[in-house]
Design a protein around this motif. Structure first.
Motif, mmCIF file in Angstrom:
data_model
loop_
_atom_site.group_PDB
_atom_site.id
_atom_site.type_symbol
_atom_site.label_atom_id
_atom_site.label_comp_id
_atom_site.label_asym_id
_atom_site.label_seq_id
_atom_site.Cartn_x
_atom_site.Cartn_y
_atom_site.Cartn_z
ATOM 1 N N LEU A 84 0.816 -1.209 0.000
ATOM 2 C CA LEU A 84 0.000 0.000 0.000
ATOM 3 C C LEU A 84 0.854 1.266 0.000
ATOM 4 C CD1 LEU A 84 -2.721 -1.083 2.600
ATOM 5 C CD2 LEU A 84 -2.742 -1.332 0.113
ATOM 6 N N SER A 85 2.067 1.142 -0.544
ATOM 7 C CA SER A 85 2.976 2.291 -0.596
ATOM 8 C C SER A 85 3.204 2.778 -2.021
ATOM 9 C CB SER A 85 4.327 1.917 0.032
ATOM 10 O OG SER A 85 4.976 0.904 -0.729
ATOM 11 N N CYS A 128 -2.280 3.738 -2.407
ATOM 12 C CA CYS A 128 -1.567 4.510 -1.392
ATOM 13 C C CYS A 128 -2.361 4.571 -0.100
ATOM 14 C CB CYS A 128 -1.294 5.929 -1.906
ATOM 15 S SG CYS A 128 -0.253 6.910 -0.795
ATOM 16 N N GLY A 129 -1.904 3.844 0.907
ATOM 17 C CA GLY A 129 -2.552 3.868 2.207
ATOM 18 C C GLY A 129 -3.683 2.891 2.345
ATOM 19 N N ALA A 130 -4.382 2.593 1.249
ATOM 20 C CA ALA A 130 -5.503 1.656 1.270
ATOM 21 C C ALA A 130 -5.794 1.219 -0.154
ATOM 22 C CB ALA A 130 -6.743 2.289 1.899
ATOM 23 N N CYS A 131 -6.358 0.042 -0.293
ATOM 24 C CA CYS A 131 -6.740 -0.447 -1.618
ATOM 25 C C CYS A 131 -7.809 0.468 -2.205
ATOM 26 C CB CYS A 131 -7.274 -1.874 -1.520
ATOM 27 S SG CYS A 131 -6.003 -3.093 -1.127
ATOM 28 N N ASP A 133 10.035 16.640 -1.323
ATOM 29 C CA ASP A 133 10.224 15.188 -1.312
ATOM 30 C C ASP A 133 9.425 14.623 -0.143
ATOM 31 O OD1 ASP A 133 11.832 15.421 1.088
ATOM 32 O OD2 ASP A 133 13.506 15.988 -0.203
ATOM 33 N N CYS A 134 9.448 13.298 -0.022
ATOM 34 C CA CYS A 134 8.644 12.647 1.020
ATOM 35 C C CYS A 134 9.143 12.956 2.430
ATOM 36 C CB CYS A 134 8.636 11.128 0.813
ATOM 37 S SG CYS A 134 7.556 10.574 -0.542
ATOM 38 N N GLU A 135 10.451 13.234 2.591
ATOM 39 C CA GLU A 135 11.035 13.331 3.927
ATOM 40 C C GLU A 135 11.055 14.739 4.518
ATOM 41 O OE1 GLU A 135 12.580 11.567 1.389
ATOM 42 O OE2 GLU A 135 11.666 9.742 2.203
ATOM 43 N N THR A 136 10.946 15.771 3.690
ATOM 44 C CA THR A 136 11.104 17.146 4.179
ATOM 45 C C THR A 136 9.795 17.681 4.751
ATOM 46 O OG1 THR A 136 12.846 17.595 2.551
ATOM 47 C CG2 THR A 136 11.767 19.482 3.586
ATOM 48 N N ARG A 137 9.813 18.009 6.036
ATOM 49 C CA ARG A 137 8.639 18.576 6.697
ATOM 50 C C ARG A 137 8.945 20.013 7.099
ATOM 51 N NH1 ARG A 137 5.459 16.052 11.964
ATOM 52 N NH2 ARG A 137 3.562 17.334 11.757
ATOM 53 N N GLN A 169 3.100 10.864 8.629
ATOM 54 C CA GLN A 169 3.754 11.154 9.908
ATOM 55 C C GLN A 169 3.249 10.239 11.015
ATOM 56 O OE1 GLN A 169 6.242 13.326 10.327
ATOM 57 N NE2 GLN A 169 6.219 13.976 8.193
ATOM 58 N N GLY A 170 1.960 9.920 11.002
ATOM 59 C CA GLY A 170 1.398 9.093 12.066
ATOM 60 C C GLY A 170 1.355 7.622 11.746
ATOM 61 N N GLY A 171 2.006 7.191 10.666
ATOM 62 C CA GLY A 171 1.973 5.794 10.255
ATOM 63 C C GLY A 171 1.136 5.616 9.003
ATOM 64 N N GLY A 172 1.403 4.563 8.263
ATOM 65 C CA GLY A 172 0.701 4.325 7.008
ATOM 66 C C GLY A 172 1.267 5.175 5.887
#
Length: 431
Positions: A125-126, A131-134, A166-170, A148-151
């Motif tokens: 689911l990534s 993404c996150g769910a079917c 990008d995915c990592e920069t907050r 941030q909170g999972g998933g």
């Protein structure tokens, strides 16, 4: 076998024979009646056969003693799994457990297919497609990122402060994500002042989310947060050119004469019309915000600017975003800023899907009298607009249950062996 069970199983057995026979050759079956209808049949008329015996409602009407289930212990009633009803079928020594559903392979469909009380386990689911769910896919402008909170969640790198660039920069608290500029403070960034892409003129500062000319702004003279008081103005000194708050008589004078009725010398430059200049609105250094317009020397909100600036809108228009727009505008439907979803049309101030609205079918005001709207056309009740005409999708092999659902091979368009299900392409010769 009890008399009740015998009648019920007999009716089901007859149904299986009839349905199986009709798949192969309905016209050759002695029980087939092409004129069968609810008026001529004592029971239920199903695809040319009159069915009786009290089992027409499916396995839900199965006698308790005939209820069956072949799945693993503990799976009945879990997920999609359910019991069926024993049916005697000619040519078989043992009755068949008809209409039961046992565990199958788990699919990515938000359903518990293998009846283990877990949904969609074992799937990745990534990905952008899941993404996150079917069933959750990211738009073309988005990427699937770890949340941030999972998933996982879909993120737009150009605007998402939790995934900026990008995915990592907050972005830190209070910062906005502005495309290639990354995380910025829109309160102080002259390239994104008050919002992403709101650029201040060259030499101006961004102070408290608004652009200001430090050479003439009374609120931000020679720097943000330096206000002038009393009658002083902000200007370069006539003696040394240093910008500061002083009496207007000590300011640098313009090289040319600013003698027009609405001209003013501001920081050594003539402003042609302080009644309309958004950078010097009503006086030197008085700048209007990005959501304002300078009208008659005052900064006016855009949604009030039409009337304030003399732009009178017509009887069927309203003033939105500094312009007169039609009342039926899809971007301002029923009020400024109320935008319709893609594919919707603004009808009488309401966002409407004219593809299925009986009162606005295909266009505003087109009413389907005694009919219903299907794909922007009026059709009789029970019919759908497919391939240029109204079609009864009940039993139509080209448009079975819905437009474009074409039955192939041994499939026929029906509602299942016992009825009750939606019309769809099925091979009723296979139990």
């Amino acid at each position: 076998m009890s008399r009740r069970l015998g009648r019920a199983v007999g009716a089901l057995a007859l149904l299986v024979v009839l349905v199986t026979g009709c798949v192969a050759d309905r016209s050759g079956n002695p029980h087939y009646d092409p004129d069968c209808s609810s008026e001529t049949c004592d029971g239920t008329c199903y695809r040319g056969f009159c069915l009786t015996g009290g089992m027409d409602g499916g396995a839900d009407e199965c006698p308790p003693e005939a209820v069956c289930y072949d799945g693993p212990a503990g799976t009945e009633g879990v997920g999609v799994c359910r019991a069926g009803c024993l049916v005697e079928v000619p040519g078989r020594d043992e009755p068949v457990c008809f209409e039961q559903a046992t565990p199958g392979d788990e699919l990515c469909n938000q359903v518990d297919d293998d009846c283990d009380e877990s949904v969609d386990e074992g799937f990745d689911l990534s990905t952008d497609a899941q993404c996150g769910a079917c069933g959750v896919s990211c738009d073309a402008s988005e990427t699937c990122c770890a949340a941030q909170g999972g998933g996982f969640e879909c993120a737009n790198f150009a605007s998402d402060p939790d995934h900026c660039g990008d995915c990592e920069t907050r972005c830190p608290t209070g910062r906005s994500c502005c495309g290639d500029d990354g995380c910025v403070d829109t309160e102080t960034d002259p390239m994104n002042c008050g919002g992403c892409g709101e650029e201040c003129p060259p030499g101006w500062l961004c102070c408290d989310g608004g652009c200001a000319d430090p050479r003439s702004s009374r609120d931000h003279c020679d720097g943000c947060g330096n206000p002038c008081t009393g009658s002083d103005v902000c200007c370069p000194s006539e003696s040394d050119g240093v910008v500061g708050c002083r009496a207007e008589s000590g300011c640098v004078m313009c090289a040319e004469a600013c003698d027009g009725p609405d001209e003013r010398c501001c920081a050594g430059t003539c402003v042609d019309d302080i009644r309309a200049d958004p950078r010097n609105c009503g006086g030197c250094g008085i700048a209007c915000g990005t959501d304002e317009r300078c009208c008659a020397g005052s900064c006016v909100p855009l949604d009030e600017a039409c009337a304030s600036c003399g732009d009178a809108c017509g009887a069927t228009e309203r003033c939105c975003d500094d312009a007169c727009v039609p009342d039926e505008s899809e971007m301002h439907c029923g009020g400024c800023g109320i935008a319709c979803d893609p594919g919707e049309t603004c009808c009488a101030g309401e966002c409407t899907d004219v593809s299925d609205d009986d009162a606005n079918c295909g266009a505003c005001g087109e009413v389907c009298a005694g009919e219903h709207c299907s794909n922007s056309h009026c059709c009789a009740l029970g019919e759908s607009w497919c391939d240029g005409g109204c079609v009864d999708t009940a039993g139509d092999s080209t448009h079975c249950g819905r437009c474009g659902n074409t039955c192939t091979g041994a499939e026929t368009c029906n509602r299942g062996a016992l009825g009750g299900q939606p019309w769809d392409c099925r091979d009723l010769g296979i139990l």
